[in-house]
Enzyme design. Structure first.
Site, mmCIF file in Angstrom:
data_model
loop_
_atom_site.group_PDB
_atom_site.id
_atom_site.type_symbol
_atom_site.label_atom_id
_atom_site.label_comp_id
_atom_site.label_asym_id
_atom_site.label_seq_id
_atom_site.Cartn_x
_atom_site.Cartn_y
_atom_site.Cartn_z
ATOM 1 N N SER A 147 0.851 -1.195 0.000
ATOM 2 C CA SER A 147 0.000 0.000 0.000
ATOM 3 C C SER A 147 0.878 1.233 0.000
ATOM 4 C CB SER A 147 -0.867 0.012 1.265
ATOM 5 O OG SER A 147 -1.497 1.258 1.412
ATOM 6 N N TYR A 160 -1.244 -0.771 10.514
ATOM 7 C CA TYR A 160 -1.529 -1.360 9.189
ATOM 8 C C TYR A 160 -0.435 -0.894 8.214
ATOM 9 C CZ TYR A 160 -3.679 -1.314 4.498
ATOM 10 O OH TYR A 160 -3.921 -1.448 3.150
#
Ligand code: NAP
Length: 255
Positions: A147, A160
């Site tokens: 990401s 995360y």
């Protein structure tokens, strides 16, 4: 996208995509399938697997569905063995599953949540590839989905983001480990409206502010991510390994 309008880079190839019954994983499976791959899709819920299989079949794709929660050892092993039983080999593995169970700051994140993030976002990829590795022959390829948050872990999804940073390093390390037979690369998506990231489009203000963080003034699509993953998985990228492709409309990542 119509089958006739795209290439045939995966003709005769077998591709496993985890967490692929919707969103980015589904789009990757669809893209590989439209380009000729036999695709093995999976996620936690049988109903989702069945529905996605039906949709892909209706699009003329050769597809097989298996339930696989990526942190369940038995289900991971079953995903690999069922694929080999059905298609006789594995050419491509796309490791796409992730969880984002908390919006706490890092120091506020409970130990159980830290464990879950590590388990699903990082460890499960390693263990799945450990099981797949004996079946991966010369010319095979792995794509890991990280990401943009891996480059700058944002406060609202800090841990995360850190697990996604770990995947950038894992890509480099596995590329060395699995060379020369298997290439290992990574896609780092920007903001793509999916269930996982439903906050992106919750209000016009949020959507607009995220669009403004890109140079291209738009959010990403699952198709944008699928195109990048398909490139890295294909022989068009046959001299690329250990790399991360940021697909984020020009959002800040790294030089
Ligand atoms: P999504 O649309 O919500 O899809 C998630 C998929 O994963 C579903 O098919 C779900 O099906 C499955 N799934 C969830 N947990 C799973 C597990 N533990 N094991 C196996 N399958 C599981 O999500 P997405 O946005 O496409 O996200 C896919 C990947 O892209 C993730 O790695 C995410 O971190 C990354 N990413 C997304 C964005 C974004 O803006 N969307 C940005 C950067 C990176 P079941 O419910 O049936 O399990």
């Amino acid at each position: 996208m119509e089958k006739s309008k795209i290439g045939s880079r995966f003709e005769g190839k077998v591709a496993i995509v985890t967490a692929s019954t919707q969103g980015i994983g589904f789009a990757i499976a669809e893209r590989l399938g439209l380009e000729g791959a036999s695709v093995v899709i999976s996620s936690r819920k049988q109903k989702n697997v069945d529905e996605a299989v039906q949709t892909l079949k209706a699009g003329g794709i050769e597809v097989f569905g298996v339930v696989c929660h990526v942190s369940n050892e038995e289900q991971r092993k079953n995903l690999i063995s069922k694929t080999v039983q059905k298609y006789g080999k594995i050419d491509v593995v796309v490791s796409n599953a992730a969880a984002n169970p908390s919006i706490d700051t890092i120091l506020q994140t409970k130990e159980s949540v830290l464990d879950k993030l590590w388990e699903i976002n990082v460890k499960a990829s390693i263990l799945l590839l450990k099981d797949a590795d004996p079946h991966l022959k010369k010319g095979s390829s792995v794509v890991i989905i990280s990401s943009i948050a891996g480059y700058h872990p944002p406060a609202s999804m800090a841990m995360y983001g850190v697990t996604k940073t770990a995947l950038l390093g894992l890509t480099k390390a596995l590329a060395a480990d699995m060379a020369p037979n298997t290439r290992v690369n990574c896609v780092a998506p920007g903001f793509v409206p999916t269930n996982f990231a439903s906050y992106i489009t919750e209000t016009d203000a949020v959507r607009k502010s995220l669009e403004e963080q890109t140079l291209l003034n738009r959010l990403g699509t699952t198709g944008d991510m699928a195109a990048a993953a398909a490139f890295l998985a294909s022989d068009d990228a046959s001299y690329i390994t250990g790399e991360t492709l940021v697909v984020a409309g020009g959002m800040p990542s790294r030089l």
